[in-house]
Design an enzyme around this catalytic site. Structure first.
Site, PDB file in Angstrom:
ATOM      1  N   ASP A 143       5.795  34.758   0.545  1.00  0.00           N
ATOM      2  CA  ASP A 143       4.714  35.731   0.378  1.00  0.00           C
ATOM      3  C   ASP A 143       5.312  36.947  -0.299  1.00  0.00           C
ATOM      4  O   ASP A 143       6.239  37.564   0.205  1.00  0.00           O
ATOM      5  CB  ASP A 143       4.131  36.119   1.744  1.00  0.00           C
ATOM      6  N   GLU A 161       2.495  32.223  -4.061  1.00  0.00           N
ATOM      7  CA  GLU A 161       1.134  32.539  -4.470  1.00  0.00           C
ATOM      8  C   GLU A 161       1.090  32.774  -5.971  1.00  0.00           C
ATOM      9  O   GLU A 161       1.959  33.429  -6.527  1.00  0.00           O
ATOM     10  CB  GLU A 161       0.656  33.802  -3.748  1.00  0.00           C
ATOM     11  N   CYS A 172      -4.662  36.694  16.850  1.00  0.00           N
ATOM     12  CA  CYS A 172      -5.750  35.778  16.516  1.00  0.00           C
ATOM     13  C   CYS A 172      -6.768  35.772  17.660  1.00  0.00           C
ATOM     14  O   CYS A 172      -6.413  35.568  18.819  1.00  0.00           O
ATOM     15  CB  CYS A 172      -5.190  34.381  16.271  1.00  0.00           C
ATOM     16  N   ASP A 225       2.876  39.484   6.974  1.00  0.00           N
ATOM     17  CA  ASP A 225       3.518  38.833   5.834  1.00  0.00           C
ATOM     18  C   ASP A 225       4.116  37.469   6.202  1.00  0.00           C
ATOM     19  O   ASP A 225       4.052  36.526   5.422  1.00  0.00           O
ATOM     20  CB  ASP A 225       4.601  39.737   5.245  1.00  0.00           C
TER      21      ASP A 225
HETATM   22 ZN    ZN Z   1      -5.177  31.232  15.956  1.00  0.00          ZN
END
Ligand code: ZN
Length: 389
Positions: free
Chosen positions: A178, A262, A333, A343
């Site tokens: 990244d 990327e 999350c 990152d």
């Molecule tokens: Zn998750």
């Protein structure tokens, strides 16, 4: 050397003019052989161009080739058969151009002397500070003068596939990269890579030189001195960055068989306010190095689309957690509770998206994504550079 640069420039400009004249008169473009006779052989016999005889004819011939290539690229760009940004028609060269170059091919009878000097036809033996030894006999040499007034010699050599294979044996490791703004790069194994101290020091020196320049009176002799200092500091930063990109790209290629990165459209991103950092970080040049080194050493480089939401997706459970502003460096999350470094999480996602990792359910996303690419025969042209002392 200055004379050779000057003559190469004059022949280049004469050739552009000849083509422009033909276009205006709606006549067919003169062939390169015809231009060679008219602009080199016959021109030498005239009073206005007699000095063309003082430099190597090969340098002048190569100038004509450069014009041909420039027009070919321009027409291909018009037709849309050429990749990359649109190229305009060749422009006249000026004595004030920042970067100038002359090229000597094999038949120019140039050589490297026993004492390590570069012997150039009609110039003589030039002292060279070698940045590395030449692995094989080069086929041509280009002498470049940069904006800071430094001279470089670039040699074209053939690479040896067998030696390349020994240098970089196959491995089964893969990595996702990244390219960030807080760090130069973050890897999917968690490694964070910053620009090295030698580069940061060069950048600091450049900033100081720029500040000094802005304080000098316009048109003064001190300002001219300060301007030259800035040019030199700038060149040092460019060199240091180039060196850093080379070291890092070689390391990544050497340690990994598959590399995912990327595909940042730098041209697109450059229009946003991130522009300065994007250009400073020089991502495009770094990815370009990864690309050609991957090809040379039989590695697989996968570029993933820039619309993959790498910074929004949880690399543990795969749930999209929504956009994250740039200042959010760490997040949790909502679905599975995993805590992510922004990152590092993105780097893992880059690797997954490229098919170089297994997905959450355990199935490879793109099986067999890492074919052996090493060429058994043939060779690539490779540039190696030495600084003229
Ligand atoms: Zn998750």
């Amino acid at each position: 050397m200055a004379r050779a640069f000057g003559c190469a420039r004059v022949v280049f400009n004469d050739a552009v003019r000849a083509r422009e004249d033909a276009r205006k008169a709606q006549r067919p473009f003169p062939k390169i052989g015809e231009l060679s006779t008219r602009l080199i052989t016959e021109a030498k016999r005239t009073v206005e161009r007699s000095w063309l005889g003082e430099v190597s004819a090969v340098v002048l011939q190569q100038s004509l080739r450069d014009v041909e290539t420039a027009y070919r690229n321009f027409f291909a760009s018009l037709k849309g058969t050429r990749k990359g940004p649109r190229t305009g028609p060749p422009r006249f060269k000026s004595r004030k151009d920042k970067r100038q170059s002359i090229r000597f091919t094999a038949n120019a009878r140039w050589s490297v002397t026993e004492k390590g000097r570069l012997n150039l036809p009609k110039i003589g033996a030039v002292k060279v500070k070698w940045s590395r030894t030449l692995p094989t006999t080069p086929s041509s040499v280009t002498v470049v003068k940069d904006a800071a007034g430094r001279f470089f010699a670039s040699f074209v050599i053939d690479t040896d596939p067998a030696a390349d294979a020994t240098r970089m044996p196959d491995t089964d490791r893969t990595i996702g990269i990244d390219l960030g703004l807080t760090h130069f790069a973050v890897l999917s194994d968690g490694t964070k890579i910053d620009s090295p101290r030698f580069l940061r020091r060069a950048e600091k020196k450049l900033k100081k030189a720029q500040r000094e320049l802005s304080r000098k009176q316009k048109g003064s002799r001190n300002r001219e001195k300060a301007r030259r200092k800035v040019a030199r500091a700038h060149a040092k930063v460019t060199d240091a960055r180039h060196e850093f990109h080379h070291q890092l790209s070689t390391r990544l290629i050497s340690e990994n068989q598959g590399i995912a990165v990327e595909d940042l459209s730098v041209a697109g991103l450059a229009r946003t306010r991130l522009a300065k950092s994007v250009h400073d970080a020089g991502w495009a040049s770094f990815v370009n190095m990864l690309e050609y080194k991957a090809e040379r050493y039989g590695r697989t480089l996968v570029k993933i689309g820039r619309f993959e939401p790498t910074s929004q997706t949880c690399s543990t459970c795969g749930v999209k957690d929504g956009p994250k502003p740039l200042n959010v460096r760490e997040w949790t999350c909502a679905a599975c509770g995993s805590v992510h470094d922004r990152d590092h999480n993105a780097a893992i996602n880059v690797k997954t998206a490229a098919g170089l990792a297994v997905s959450a359910c355990g199935a490879p996303v793109r099986p067999g994504a890492i074919p052996a690419q090493r060429e058994e025969t043939g060779s690539h042209g490779l540039l190696t550079q030495a600084r003229a002392a």
